[in-house]
Design a protein around this motif. Structure first.
Motif, PDB file in Angstrom:
ATOM      1  N   UNK A   5       4.506 -23.245   6.268  1.00 52.10           N
ATOM      2  CA  UNK A   5       3.780 -22.262   5.298  1.00 52.10           C
ATOM      3  C   UNK A   5       4.172 -20.942   5.430  1.00 52.10           C
ATOM      4  N   UNK A   6       3.982 -19.962   4.476  1.00 53.82           N
ATOM      5  CA  UNK A   6       4.180 -18.611   4.845  1.00 53.82           C
ATOM      6  C   UNK A   6       2.910 -18.341   5.667  1.00 53.82           C
ATOM      7  N   UNK A   7       3.202 -17.786   6.932  1.00 48.52           N
ATOM      8  CA  UNK A   7       2.561 -17.369   7.900  1.00 48.52           C
ATOM      9  C   UNK A   7       1.657 -15.975   7.508  1.00 48.52           C
ATOM     10  N   UNK A   8       2.738 -14.764   7.366  1.00 46.80           N
ATOM     11  CA  UNK A   8       2.374 -13.656   7.260  1.00 46.80           C
ATOM     12  C   UNK A   8       3.396 -12.966   6.587  1.00 46.80           C
ATOM     13  N   UNK A   9       3.004 -11.549   5.709  1.00 44.38           N
ATOM     14  CA  UNK A   9       3.960 -10.638   5.512  1.00 44.38           C
ATOM     15  C   UNK A   9       3.822  -9.320   6.409  1.00 44.38           C
ATOM     16  N   UNK A  10       4.859  -9.039   6.960  1.00 45.67           N
ATOM     17  CA  UNK A  10       5.013  -7.888   7.844  1.00 45.67           C
ATOM     18  C   UNK A  10       4.865  -6.588   7.017  1.00 45.67           C
ATOM     19  N   UNK A  11       3.976  -5.660   7.251  1.00 44.31           N
ATOM     20  CA  UNK A  11       4.047  -4.323   6.525  1.00 44.31           C
ATOM     21  C   UNK A  11       4.166  -3.285   7.633  1.00 44.31           C
ATOM     22  N   UNK A  12       5.245  -2.600   7.522  1.00 42.25           N
ATOM     23  CA  UNK A  12       5.342  -1.439   8.349  1.00 42.25           C
ATOM     24  C   UNK A  12       4.419  -0.406   7.988  1.00 42.25           C
ATOM     25  N   UNK A  13       4.057   0.366   8.936  1.00 42.98           N
ATOM     26  CA  UNK A  13       2.957   1.557   8.689  1.00 42.98           C
ATOM     27  C   UNK A  13       3.147   2.753   9.469  1.00 42.98           C
ATOM     28  N   UNK A  14       3.191   3.774   9.348  1.00 44.04           N
ATOM     29  CA  UNK A  14       2.998   4.843  10.185  1.00 44.04           C
ATOM     30  C   UNK A  14       1.707   4.977  10.750  1.00 44.04           C
ATOM     31  N   UNK A  15       0.785   4.453  10.336  1.00 43.86           N
ATOM     32  CA  UNK A  15      -0.599   4.651  11.011  1.00 43.86           C
ATOM     33  C   UNK A  15      -1.359   3.350  10.677  1.00 43.86           C
ATOM     34  N   UNK A  16      -1.661   2.617  11.588  1.00 46.18           N
ATOM     35  CA  UNK A  16      -2.423   1.378  11.429  1.00 46.18           C
ATOM     36  C   UNK A  16      -3.714   1.600  11.082  1.00 46.18           C
ATOM     37  N   UNK A  17      -4.444   2.966  11.578  1.00 41.14           N
ATOM     38  CA  UNK A  17      -5.802   3.101  11.269  1.00 41.14           C
ATOM     39  C   UNK A  17      -5.838   3.432   9.448  1.00 41.14           C
ATOM     40  N   UNK A  18      -4.903   4.174   9.196  1.00 39.06           N
ATOM     41  CA  UNK A  18      -5.054   4.282   7.993  1.00 39.06           C
ATOM     42  C   UNK A  18      -4.931   2.929   7.047  1.00 39.06           C
ATOM     43  N   UNK A  19      -3.940   2.178   7.227  1.00 37.57           N
ATOM     44  CA  UNK A  19      -3.852   0.893   6.569  1.00 37.57           C
ATOM     45  C   UNK A  19      -5.046   0.191   6.894  1.00 37.57           C
ATOM     46  N   UNK A  20      -5.532   0.186   8.062  1.00 39.67           N
ATOM     47  CA  UNK A  20      -6.873  -0.781   8.129  1.00 39.67           C
ATOM     48  C   UNK A  20      -7.675   0.026   6.883  1.00 39.67           C
ATOM     49  N   UNK A  21      -7.979   1.173   7.042  1.00 40.05           N
ATOM     50  CA  UNK A  21      -8.805   1.708   6.218  1.00 40.05           C
ATOM     51  C   UNK A  21      -8.681   1.514   4.502  1.00 40.05           C
ATOM     52  N   UNK A  22      -7.234   1.208   4.304  1.00 41.70           N
ATOM     53  CA  UNK A  22      -7.026   0.797   2.915  1.00 41.70           C
ATOM     54  C   UNK A  22      -7.203  -0.427   2.818  1.00 41.70           C
ATOM     55  N   UNK A  81       9.277   6.638   4.515  1.00 44.63           N
ATOM     56  CA  UNK A  81       8.214   7.342   5.328  1.00 44.63           C
ATOM     57  C   UNK A  81       6.548   6.776   4.929  1.00 44.63           C
ATOM     58  N   UNK A  82       6.229   6.198   3.871  1.00 42.61           N
ATOM     59  CA  UNK A  82       5.129   5.780   3.712  1.00 42.61           C
ATOM     60  C   UNK A  82       4.785   4.336   4.109  1.00 42.61           C
ATOM     61  N   UNK A  83       6.045   3.675   4.614  1.00 37.10           N
ATOM     62  CA  UNK A  83       5.755   2.255   4.889  1.00 37.10           C
ATOM     63  C   UNK A  83       6.165   1.364   3.834  1.00 37.10           C
ATOM     64  N   UNK A  84       5.870   0.069   4.159  1.00 37.65           N
ATOM     65  CA  UNK A  84       6.120  -0.904   3.181  1.00 37.65           C
ATOM     66  C   UNK A  84       6.543  -2.245   3.794  1.00 37.65           C
ATOM     67  N   UNK A  85       6.684  -3.298   3.017  1.00 40.92           N
ATOM     68  CA  UNK A  85       6.934  -4.438   3.254  1.00 40.92           C
ATOM     69  C   UNK A  85       8.316  -4.546   4.225  1.00 40.92           C
ATOM     70  N   UNK A  86       8.143  -5.123   5.318  1.00 44.51           N
ATOM     71  CA  UNK A  86       9.222  -5.194   6.500  1.00 44.51           C
ATOM     72  C   UNK A  86       9.926  -6.543   6.621  1.00 44.51           C
ATOM     73  N   UNK A  87       9.060  -7.586   6.614  1.00 46.69           N
ATOM     74  CA  UNK A  87       9.528  -8.898   6.684  1.00 46.69           C
ATOM     75  C   UNK A  87       8.395 -10.164   6.145  1.00 46.69           C
ATOM     76  N   UNK A  88       8.943 -11.049   6.117  1.00 43.65           N
ATOM     77  CA  UNK A  88       8.159 -12.368   5.827  1.00 43.65           C
ATOM     78  C   UNK A  88       8.479 -13.390   7.024  1.00 43.65           C
ATOM     79  N   UNK A  89       7.416 -14.050   7.140  1.00 39.56           N
ATOM     80  CA  UNK A  89       7.268 -15.255   8.407  1.00 39.56           C
ATOM     81  C   UNK A  89       6.918 -16.572   7.939  1.00 39.56           C
ATOM     82  N   UNK A  90       7.837 -17.536   8.071  1.00 42.38           N
ATOM     83  CA  UNK A  90       7.623 -18.782   7.840  1.00 42.38           C
ATOM     84  C   UNK A  90       7.259 -19.647   9.327  1.00 42.38           C
TER      85      UNK A  90
END
Length: 146
Positions: A5-22, A81-90
């Motif tokens: 199964x597709x376990x996760x989609x990796x999303x690079x972010x300059x700020x985990x705190x801001x991404x958590x809030x989103x 600079x805003x981050x984005x999809x980095x990888x997929x994980x199976x």
């Protein structure tokens, strides 16, 4: 080799705190793990769980922030600079057999097999061999309800 199964989609972010809030405030996520450091991989990580109707965890979003100035994520964020999809994980049942199979298919593996954020062995496949997508292969975690 059988792809799991597709376990996760990796999303690079300059700020985990801001991404958590989103994900919490905009997307309505109700289960987000506490961020933790993976200095050996050069990242800070947390997971956003997506629910399924059965109540089991669906595919996760892995938020990844650079750990320090040597992080491999820095290059990605320099281009995005805003981050984005980095990888997929199976998931796969047997990481060693999967690695051997991909190598036999002529796919380039980036670095050694190592322990990933779920505490199981992982490796990455070069995006040029995977239709432009950085692909993580991980051994299926045990005892996570998956």
């Amino acid at each position: 080799m059988k792809l799991g199964r597709l376990n996760h989609i990796g999303v690079a972010t300059p700020s985990i705190a801001d991404s958590i809030a989103h994900y919490r405030d905009v997307m309505g996520a109700t289960h987000i793990t506490e961020p933790f450091d993976l200095p050996e991989q050069g990242v800070k990580v947390c997971f956003v769980d997506t629910p399924t109707e059965s109540g089991m965890n669906g595919t996760q979003i892995e938020l990844i922030e650079p750990y320090d100035e040597n992080s491999p994520i820095n290059g990605f964020l320099a281009k995005n600079p805003a981050g984005g999809q980095h990888h997929v994980c199976f998931e796969v049942e047997d990481i060693a057999a999967a690695r051997e199979w991909f190598e036999g298919q002529g796919k380039r593996i980036l670095g050694p097999t190592r322990i990933g954020a779920h505490g199981t062995p992982i490796f990455f496949l070069h995006p040029k061999d995977m239709q432009g997508i950085l692909t993580e292969i991980m051994e299926t975690p045990q005892g996570e309800g998956h």
